[in-house]
Design an enzyme around this catalytic site. Structure first.
Site, short mmCIF file in Angstrom:
data_model
loop_
_atom_site.label_atom_id
_atom_site.label_comp_id
_atom_site.label_asym_id
_atom_site.label_seq_id
_atom_site.Cartn_x
_atom_site.Cartn_y
_atom_site.Cartn_z
N LYS A 93 0.74 -1.09 -0.22
CA LYS A 93 -0.18 0.12 -0.12
C LYS A 93 0.80 1.26 -0.09
CE LYS A 93 -2.19 -1.32 3.82
NZ LYS A 93 -1.45 -2.47 4.09
N ARG A 98 -10.78 0.44 8.09
CA ARG A 98 -10.17 -1.15 8.09
C ARG A 98 -11.30 -1.90 8.81
NH1 ARG A 98 -4.02 -1.99 9.09
NH2 ARG A 98 -3.47 0.04 7.80
N ARG A 122 11.48 -5.54 5.36
CA ARG A 122 11.26 -4.24 5.25
C ARG A 122 12.00 -3.26 6.28
NH1 ARG A 122 5.14 -1.86 5.49
NH2 ARG A 122 5.29 -2.99 7.52
N ARG A 168 10.47 -1.68 11.60
CA ARG A 168 9.43 -1.52 12.60
C ARG A 168 9.02 -2.51 13.80
NH1 ARG A 168 4.50 -0.02 8.55
NH2 ARG A 168 3.41 -1.34 10.06
N ARG A 205 -1.87 -9.30 12.40
CA ARG A 205 -2.38 -8.33 11.71
C ARG A 205 -3.14 -9.04 10.52
NH1 ARG A 205 3.60 -5.73 10.77
NH2 ARG A 205 2.56 -4.59 9.30
P1 AP5 Z 1 4.71 -1.60 1.82
O1 AP5 Z 1 4.53 -0.83 0.81
O2 AP5 Z 1 5.48 -1.13 2.98
O3 AP5 Z 1 3.37 -2.43 2.53
P2 AP5 Z 1 2.07 -1.87 3.06
O4 AP5 Z 1 0.84 -2.65 2.64
O5 AP5 Z 1 1.88 -0.24 3.31
O6 AP5 Z 1 2.32 -2.53 4.61
P3 AP5 Z 1 2.20 -1.90 6.11
O7 AP5 Z 1 2.81 -2.97 6.90
O8 AP5 Z 1 2.69 -0.69 6.10
O9 AP5 Z 1 0.54 -2.15 6.20
P4 AP5 Z 1 -0.11 -2.28 7.35
O10 AP5 Z 1 -1.55 -2.24 7.15
O11 AP5 Z 1 0.11 -3.26 8.23
O12 AP5 Z 1 0.52 -1.17 8.22
P5 AP5 Z 1 -0.23 0.40 8.70
O13 AP5 Z 1 1.21 1.36 8.73
O14 AP5 Z 1 -1.31 0.86 7.59
O15 AP5 Z 1 5.42 -2.66 1.29
C1 AP5 Z 1 5.96 -3.88 2.46
C2 AP5 Z 1 7.60 -4.26 1.98
O16 AP5 Z 1 7.60 -4.86 0.65
C3 AP5 Z 1 8.42 -2.89 1.77
O17 AP5 Z 1 9.76 -3.27 2.34
C4 AP5 Z 1 8.57 -2.69 0.19
O18 AP5 Z 1 9.70 -2.38 -0.33
C5 AP5 Z 1 7.99 -4.25 -0.36
N1 AP5 Z 1 7.27 -4.44 -1.49
C6 AP5 Z 1 6.47 -3.74 -1.72
N2 AP5 Z 1 5.51 -3.92 -2.91
C7 AP5 Z 1 6.30 -5.05 -3.42
C8 AP5 Z 1 6.56 -5.74 -4.52
N3 AP5 Z 1 5.30 -5.83 -5.62
N4 AP5 Z 1 7.31 -6.66 -4.81
C9 AP5 Z 1 8.30 -6.92 -3.93
N5 AP5 Z 1 8.63 -6.44 -2.87
C10 AP5 Z 1 7.54 -5.09 -2.34
O19 AP5 Z 1 -0.59 0.19 10.11
C11 AP5 Z 1 -0.01 -0.21 11.12
C12 AP5 Z 1 -0.96 -0.34 12.37
O20 AP5 Z 1 -1.37 0.82 12.69
C13 AP5 Z 1 -1.97 -1.51 12.24
O21 AP5 Z 1 -1.58 -2.63 12.63
C14 AP5 Z 1 -2.86 -0.91 13.56
O22 AP5 Z 1 -2.63 -1.11 14.50
C15 AP5 Z 1 -2.78 0.45 13.34
N6 AP5 Z 1 -3.82 1.11 12.12
C16 AP5 Z 1 -3.47 1.70 10.93
N7 AP5 Z 1 -4.73 2.02 10.41
C17 AP5 Z 1 -5.75 1.74 11.12
C18 AP5 Z 1 -7.26 1.71 11.13
N8 AP5 Z 1 -7.56 2.21 9.84
N9 AP5 Z 1 -7.89 1.35 12.10
C19 AP5 Z 1 -7.27 0.54 13.05
N10 AP5 Z 1 -5.67 0.69 13.22
C20 AP5 Z 1 -5.12 0.99 12.23
#
Ligand code: AP5
Length: 216
Positions: free
Chosen positions: A13, A88, A127, A160, A171
């Site tokens: 994402k 979410r 990552r 992280r 997750r």
């Molecule tokens: P990356 O692009 O970083 O992936 P991502 O989908 O953004 O992953 P996140 O871990 O950030 O998602 P998440 O939903 O768990 O975390 P968030 O910060 O939103 O890619 C990952 C890795 O893969 C990178 O190293 C990249 O280089 C590599 N990569 C990417 N694409 C690739 C490809 N095509 N091929 C190969 N490699 C690739 O949320 C964190 C926490 O916050 C949650 O757990 C929760 O506690 C809280 N939170 C956030 N939003 C909410 C909400 N709406 N409601 C409740 N709690 C929330």
């Protein structure tokens, strides 16, 4: 353009959001980044959210909804938004329907990234991120022009706290139970575009670009 990008942890994402912003002049609103900033700054919200985030659980809906509503009222959202990681839960989706009605910014496209668990595990455990500007790297890919340091701001990259196999499982469970129903909710409104995100990032982006080109 008003876009939501959804998908499990590590589906890309954040990576796709960086690329989508090259196409559209809209703000990137990542609830994960906003929460991490609050944790870093030790705000009241950050103190409340940290415990949930470190364990891989979702932060309570009321905290998230209030944070997003406030953000959407900022002037840069006049042009639209790219919402990453929100809504979410169904409660968040229903609240967001009211918020987006109020600000007259209806969702135009929901990008749903799909990747299998094994690939997600590799992406998450490898990552590294810049703790200052949030730029994303990977130990098996690019790790900065100076290895281990951010290309954008020169800060040393970190892992992280929630990027462990154990937390990833939590997750993923949260995603299956709470977030998949949100994708079904938007599918019912004809807004969802499913993308095979298991392929290299440039190929994922080509699919996203094609979809958004048809919507805009
Ligand atoms: P990356 O692009 O970083 O992936 P991502 O989908 O953004 O992953 P996140 O871990 O950030 O998602 P998440 O939903 O768990 O975390 P968030 O910060 O939103 O890619 C990952 C890795 O893969 C990178 O190293 C990249 O280089 C590599 N990569 C990417 N694409 C690739 C490809 N095509 N091929 C190969 N490699 C690739 O949320 C964190 C926490 O916050 C949650 O757990 C929760 O506690 C809280 N939170 C956030 N939003 C909410 C909400 N709406 N409601 C409740 N709690 C929330």
């Amino acid at each position: 353009m008003n876009i939501l990008i959804m998908g499990p942890a590590g589906s890309g994402k954040g990576t796709m959001s960086e690329k989508i912003l090259e196409l559209y002049d809209i703000p990137h609103i990542s609830t994960g980044d906003m929460l991490r900033e609050n944790v870093r700054n030790n705000t009241e919200l950050g103190i409340k959210a940290k415990e949930y985030m470190d364990a891989g659980h979702l932060v309570p809906d009321d905290v998230i909804n209030a944070m997003v509503e406030k953000r959407l009222q900022e002037p840069d959202c006049e042009k639209g938004y790219l919402l990453d990681g929100y809504p979410r839960t169904l409660v968040q989706a229903e609240t967001f329907a009211e918020i987006s009605d109020r600000v007259q910014k209806p969702i135009e496209a929901v990008i749903a990234l799909e990747v299998g668990f094994e690939e997600l595990e590799k992406r998450i455990t490898g990552r590294r991120i810049c703790p200052k500007c949030g730029a994303i790297y990977h130990v098996n890919g690019h790790m900065g022009n100076k290895y281990g340091y951010c290309d954008v701001c020169g800060t040393e990259l970190v892992q992280r706290r929630d990027d462990t196999v154990e937390q990833l499982k939590v997750r993923m469970d949260e995603y299956e139970a709470s977030t998949k129903p949100v994708i079904d909710y938007y599918s019912g409104k004809g807004l969802v575009h499913k993308i095979d995100a298991s392929v290299p990032a440039d190929e994922v982006f080509a699919q996203v670009k094609e979809v958004l080109g048809k919507v805009a």
